[in-house]
Structures are given as C-alpha cells and as structure tokens.
Design a protein around this motif. Structure first.
Motif, PDB file in Angstrom:
ATOM      1  N   PHE A 165      81.098 -19.792 -39.838  1.00 55.66           N
ATOM      2  CA  PHE A 165      80.182 -20.792 -40.372  1.00 55.66           C
ATOM      3  C   PHE A 165      79.339 -20.179 -41.489  1.00 55.66           C
ATOM      4  CE2 PHE A 165      80.987 -21.742 -35.920  1.00 55.66           C
ATOM      5  CZ  PHE A 165      81.382 -23.071 -35.965  1.00 55.66           C
ATOM      6  N   LYS A 166      78.769 -21.053 -42.301  1.00 53.09           N
ATOM      7  CA  LYS A 166      77.877 -20.621 -43.367  1.00 53.09           C
ATOM      8  C   LYS A 166      76.441 -20.653 -42.850  1.00 53.09           C
ATOM      9  CE  LYS A 166      76.601 -21.574 -48.160  1.00 53.09           C
ATOM     10  NZ  LYS A 166      76.805 -22.470 -49.319  1.00 53.09           N
ATOM     11  N   ALA A 167      75.800 -19.504 -42.892  1.00 50.34           N
ATOM     12  CA  ALA A 167      74.436 -19.414 -42.357  1.00 50.34           C
ATOM     13  C   ALA A 167      73.470 -20.222 -43.223  1.00 50.34           C
ATOM     14  CB  ALA A 167      74.003 -17.946 -42.317  1.00 50.34           C
ATOM     15  N   PRO A 168      72.550 -21.002 -42.606  1.00 46.78           N
ATOM     16  CA  PRO A 168      71.569 -21.779 -43.387  1.00 46.78           C
ATOM     17  C   PRO A 168      70.512 -20.866 -44.012  1.00 46.78           C
ATOM     18  CG  PRO A 168      71.117 -21.965 -41.042  1.00 46.78           C
ATOM     19  CD  PRO A 168      72.410 -21.203 -41.162  1.00 46.78           C
ATOM     20  N   LYS A 169      69.886 -21.368 -45.044  1.00 46.31           N
ATOM     21  CA  LYS A 169      68.837 -20.606 -45.705  1.00 46.31           C
ATOM     22  C   LYS A 169      67.586 -20.587 -44.834  1.00 46.31           C
ATOM     23  CE  LYS A 169      70.453 -21.724 -50.362  1.00 46.31           C
ATOM     24  NZ  LYS A 169      70.092 -22.335 -51.663  1.00 46.31           N
ATOM     25  N   GLY A 170      66.723 -19.606 -45.059  1.00 48.58           N
ATOM     26  CA  GLY A 170      65.484 -19.504 -44.306  1.00 48.58           C
ATOM     27  C   GLY A 170      65.547 -18.433 -43.244  1.00 48.58           C
ATOM     28  N   GLU A 171      64.439 -18.305 -42.524  1.00 47.31           N
ATOM     29  CA  GLU A 171      64.329 -17.295 -41.489  1.00 47.31           C
ATOM     30  C   GLU A 171      65.192 -17.659 -40.277  1.00 47.31           C
ATOM     31  OE1 GLU A 171      62.789 -14.370 -41.417  1.00 47.31           O
ATOM     32  OE2 GLU A 171      62.250 -14.641 -43.544  1.00 47.31           O
ATOM     33  N   PRO A 172      65.921 -16.691 -39.705  1.00 47.14           N
ATOM     34  CA  PRO A 172      66.719 -16.976 -38.512  1.00 47.14           C
ATOM     35  C   PRO A 172      65.825 -17.089 -37.279  1.00 47.14           C
ATOM     36  CG  PRO A 172      66.922 -14.657 -39.095  1.00 47.14           C
ATOM     37  CD  PRO A 172      66.122 -15.295 -40.194  1.00 47.14           C
ATOM     38  N   ASP A 173      66.279 -17.858 -36.306  1.00 48.08           N
ATOM     39  CA  ASP A 173      65.553 -17.978 -35.043  1.00 48.08           C
ATOM     40  C   ASP A 173      65.996 -16.879 -34.081  1.00 48.08           C
ATOM     41  OD1 ASP A 173      64.178 -20.273 -35.841  1.00 48.08           O
ATOM     42  OD2 ASP A 173      65.873 -21.569 -35.275  1.00 48.08           O
TER      43      ASP A 173
END
Length: 235
Positions: A165-173
């Motif tokens: 999958f393509k990781a979303p932008k922003g800080e990871p949880d």
C-alpha cells in the motif's frame, strides 16, 4: 584353418566366415577390426600354440551389429534380516563375422581396409553434422532465454520490494495501541505502507485478502484490527 582368439576376457575358436558375438568393441557397423590376441592356430591335426600369444598372428573381422545380451538378474536375500537386493545387468555385445586368419605378420586385404576407411569417414561426417545442428540451435536459443530469465528475476525482485500500500502523508500512528499488534507486527505493517488507524479502518475485504496472502496475519486478525481502528480513528 582355425584360430583360438582372446577378446573381452574370453576365448573363442573361430574360422573364416564364422558369425560370433563378443563383448562390445568400439567400432561402427561395417568396420574391419583386428584381433591380435591369437592363442593358437592350426589346420587339421597341425596346431601351433603361443606363449601366450602366437607371434605375427592376427584375426580380422567385420562388425555386423552392435547390440545387447539378455538381462541377467542378481538377487540376494538375507534370512531374517529384512534385507533384499536385486540388480540387473545387460551386457553390450558386438556381432562380428570372421574375415581372415593372418599368420607371419601378413596384413589384411586392402579392399576390406579401404572399404572400412570410406565407411568410417562417411559415418564421422554424418555424426559431426548431426551433433553440430542441435548445438547451433541451442546457441541461437540460449541468448533470448537468458534475457527472458533475467527479466523475470528482475520483475519478481521489483514486485517483492514494492510495498502493498501507499503510506498516507502526515505523522504515523502508534499501531501497537491496537490489541493484537505488537512492535514487530507494527513494523511489518509500516514496511507495507500501513501507518495510521484511519488507513486500517478503511481496509476493504479485498485489501484484507491481499494482506492475508502476502503477510503473516490471518484475515480474522486483520478484520479485528479494522474494527478497533474504526473506534480509534474517531478520537
């Protein structure tokens, strides 16, 4: 006239035009072979014996056929040992027709020798052409096959290296908050582009099957994580 010859570890009494089966000789059909191990020769009651071979004596023969003898089975069994061994052997044989019995260093007939050389030359040329044809074809096919193999390996490597999958932008949880996801599992999910609660909450059944196929997690585990992620994503 007859002669006693030794070939293949066995002795044979032969005369001109005799048809004989002996252990395999390296020769083609139609070749004239020379057997120099003559133990004795004679005519009627006059017999000359060698010590062990008669000097200057030789027997020539024409190769008629190359074949095999019947199969011989050797079976060995040990009583009360559950041991059995069965081996089959089929001896290679050459059928020859005795051409001449030569004494005193005499040479074989020239016609027979010339005929053999001509046949051997034709056979050698035929074999060379037959061997060269498949080798040339194999060389022609080798390059495309190697290239295709290299491309397949590269494609597989690239496919294995790409994340699912393509990781979303922003800080990871922090995925370890989800019950059942430890640090190792969280790291594996991050490597495959799964980094947030919202992303896990939006996984479709097709995505779940994809993860189940490529990662060491069952579909039931992923669906449970999905339900927990939906609650966490609301906060």
């Amino acid at each position: 006239m007859f002669a006693v010859i030794k070939t293949g570890g066995k002795q044979y009494r032969v005369a001109a035009n005799d048809l004989l089966k002996i252990e395999k000789l390296e020769a083609n059909v139609g070749d004239i072979v020379e057997i120099g191990n003559v133990l004795a020769h004679g005519e009627g009651e006059n017999v000359t014996f060698g010590a062990p071979f008669v000097d200057g004596a030789m027997v020539t023969a024409e190769v008629v056929e190359q074949g095999k003898n019947r199969t011989v089975i050797a079976f060995k069994k040990r009583r009360r040992q559950n041991s059995r061994r069965k081996i089959g052997h089929r001896q290679l044989l050459t059928t020859v027709r005795i051409a001449e019995i030569l004494l005193g260093g005499a040479k074989p007939a020239k016609k027979a020798a010339a005929k053999t050389e001509a046949k051997a030359e034709v056979a050698a040329k035929t074999e060379a052409k037959a061997e060269a044809a498949p080798k040339a074809a194999a060389k022609a096919e080798a390059a495309p096959k190697k290239e295709a193999k290299a491309e397949t390996t590269e494609d597989r490597t690239a496919e294995a290296a790409a994340p699912l999958f393509k990781a979303p932008k922003g800080e990871p949880d922090d995925l370890t908050v989800i019950k059942g996801i430890g640090p190792v599992a969280a790291g594996q999910l991050n490597e495959q582009g799964i980094t947030t609660f919202a992303q896990i909450a939006k996984l479709s059944d097709k995505d779940v099957a994809k993860i189940d196929e490529h990662m060491p997690f069952s579909a039931d585990q992923i669906k449970d994580w999905r339900e927990q992620a939906k609650e966490l994503a609301k906060k």
